[in-house]
Enzyme design. Structure first.
Site, short mmCIF file in Angstrom:
data_model
loop_
_atom_site.label_atom_id
_atom_site.label_comp_id
_atom_site.label_asym_id
_atom_site.label_seq_id
_atom_site.Cartn_x
_atom_site.Cartn_y
_atom_site.Cartn_z
N HIS A 140 -59.58 42.78 53.97
CA HIS A 140 -58.28 42.54 53.37
C HIS A 140 -58.17 41.06 53.04
O HIS A 140 -58.29 40.21 53.91
CB HIS A 140 -57.14 42.95 54.31
CG HIS A 140 -55.78 42.76 53.70
ND1 HIS A 140 -55.17 43.73 52.94
CD2 HIS A 140 -54.94 41.69 53.71
CE1 HIS A 140 -54.00 43.27 52.53
NE2 HIS A 140 -53.84 42.04 52.96
N CYS A 141 -57.94 40.74 51.78
CA CYS A 141 -57.88 39.36 51.33
C CYS A 141 -56.42 38.92 51.19
O CYS A 141 -55.68 39.46 50.37
CB CYS A 141 -58.61 39.20 49.99
SG CYS A 141 -58.61 37.51 49.35
N VAL A 142 -56.04 37.93 52.01
CA VAL A 142 -54.65 37.47 51.95
C VAL A 142 -54.38 36.69 50.67
O VAL A 142 -53.23 36.61 50.21
CB VAL A 142 -54.32 36.59 53.18
CG1 VAL A 142 -54.37 37.41 54.45
CG2 VAL A 142 -55.26 35.39 53.28
#
Length: 302
Positions: A140-142
């Site tokens: 998951h890429c913030v």
């Protein structure tokens, strides 16, 4: 004494809430920060570097290159952040389970996600931030506020490459401008008197100090952009390695913990579990899979 115990506890709770809010819930904060950093860098580049380089008659294409790369990067960013990464639902779980084989080490057949209540396809993982299972889950890429999965892994790679190229282009043009300033001022051949009154040639530290005093914001921006290019470049190399070997970040992290784990008690006489990447099909086919994820029909043909 009671207050001294209560205050650290409250700070710990607040810190935990803030970290959970930042990294374990969907938030646009990092997206805003990302856009703000790009706006600050390109604002400084346009206001000072571009104008100075235009007066020094730099080639127009060289000056416009960072803007062209920025446009491509923003396009990849929007596609990556808004795309469906490959959500696993009850409707498509059975078909997605046929895309990849279970390797028996990282991915076991028959496991059911306790949150989504669906049988997990191979290479999928539940994302606690998006609260859904993602097919070919990477991470998951913030920064894009989205998961990276089967459907947007290729765009994410292009996003990283274009972002690194943009930072490198800004650094290159800015460094070329500062070097041109030194050449025109003939400062590189200058001298100075040391503490003993002896004449000494100007060295690199003194030239950097001179540039910092003359163009403080430009030099600071150059240092930041160079550091950013190095960090992004290192991460890009890692992402290219994953693409060439057909691995995900999730699989790379899990595989580092394997190598001598014993088999389950139901298989007492079996040897130790040894991880082997069964999904790699060669460099070119791996790259093709990143940008054109396989479907069930394609796997049946093979």
């Amino acid at each position: 004494q009671v207050l001294s115990l209560v205050i650290p506890t409250q700070l710990q709770r607040v810190t935990h809430r803030v970290l959970h809010r930042l990294f374990h819930t969907r938030s646009c904060l990092f997206v805003v920060l990302h856009v703000a950093l790009q706006a600050a860098v390109f604002g400084e580049y346009t206001w000072e570097v571009f104008v100075y380089c235009w007066e020094l008659q730099f080639h127009l294409l060289l000056l416009l290159l960072p803007y062209l790369l920025l446009a491509g990067n923003l396009g990849c960013f929007l596609l990556c952040s808004r795309a469906n990464p490959g959500t696993v639902t009850k409707a498509n779980a059975a078909s997605l389970a046929k895309v990849y084989a279970y390797d028996g080490v990282l991915f076991q057949r028959g496991l059911v996600c306790p949150t989504c209540s669906v049988e997990k396809p191979a290479r999928s993982k539940h994302c606690s931030v998006c609260r859904t299972c993602v097919h070919r889950f990477d991470h998951h890429c913030v920064w894009v506020n989205n998961c990276i999965g089967a459907c947007n892994a290729g765009v994410f790679l292009l996003y990283l490459l274009s972002l690194t190229a943009t930072a490198a282009a800004v650094a290159a043009v800015t460094a070329a401008f500062l070097l041109q300033v030194l050449l025109l001022s003939d400062a590189m051949h200058g001298t100075y008197l040391d503490a003993q009154g002896r004449e000494q040639p100007v060295g690199i530290p003194l030239l950097v100090q001179h540039l910092f005093l003359t163009f403080p914001r430009i030099v600071f921006m150059l240092g930041f952009v160079i550091l950013l290019t190095l960090v992004l470049g290192g991460y890009c190399c890692f992402r290219v390695y994953l693409a060439l070997t057909n691995k995900t970040t999730n699989e790379w992290c899990k595989s580092r913990r394997f190598g001598g784990a014993p088999h389950p008690p139901s298989q007492p006489h079996a040897g130790p579990l040894v991880y082997k990447n069964i999904y790699s099909k060669g460099i070119w086919r791996n790259l093709k899979e990143i940008f054109n994820p396989p479907t069930v029909l394609e796997r049946k043909k093979k």
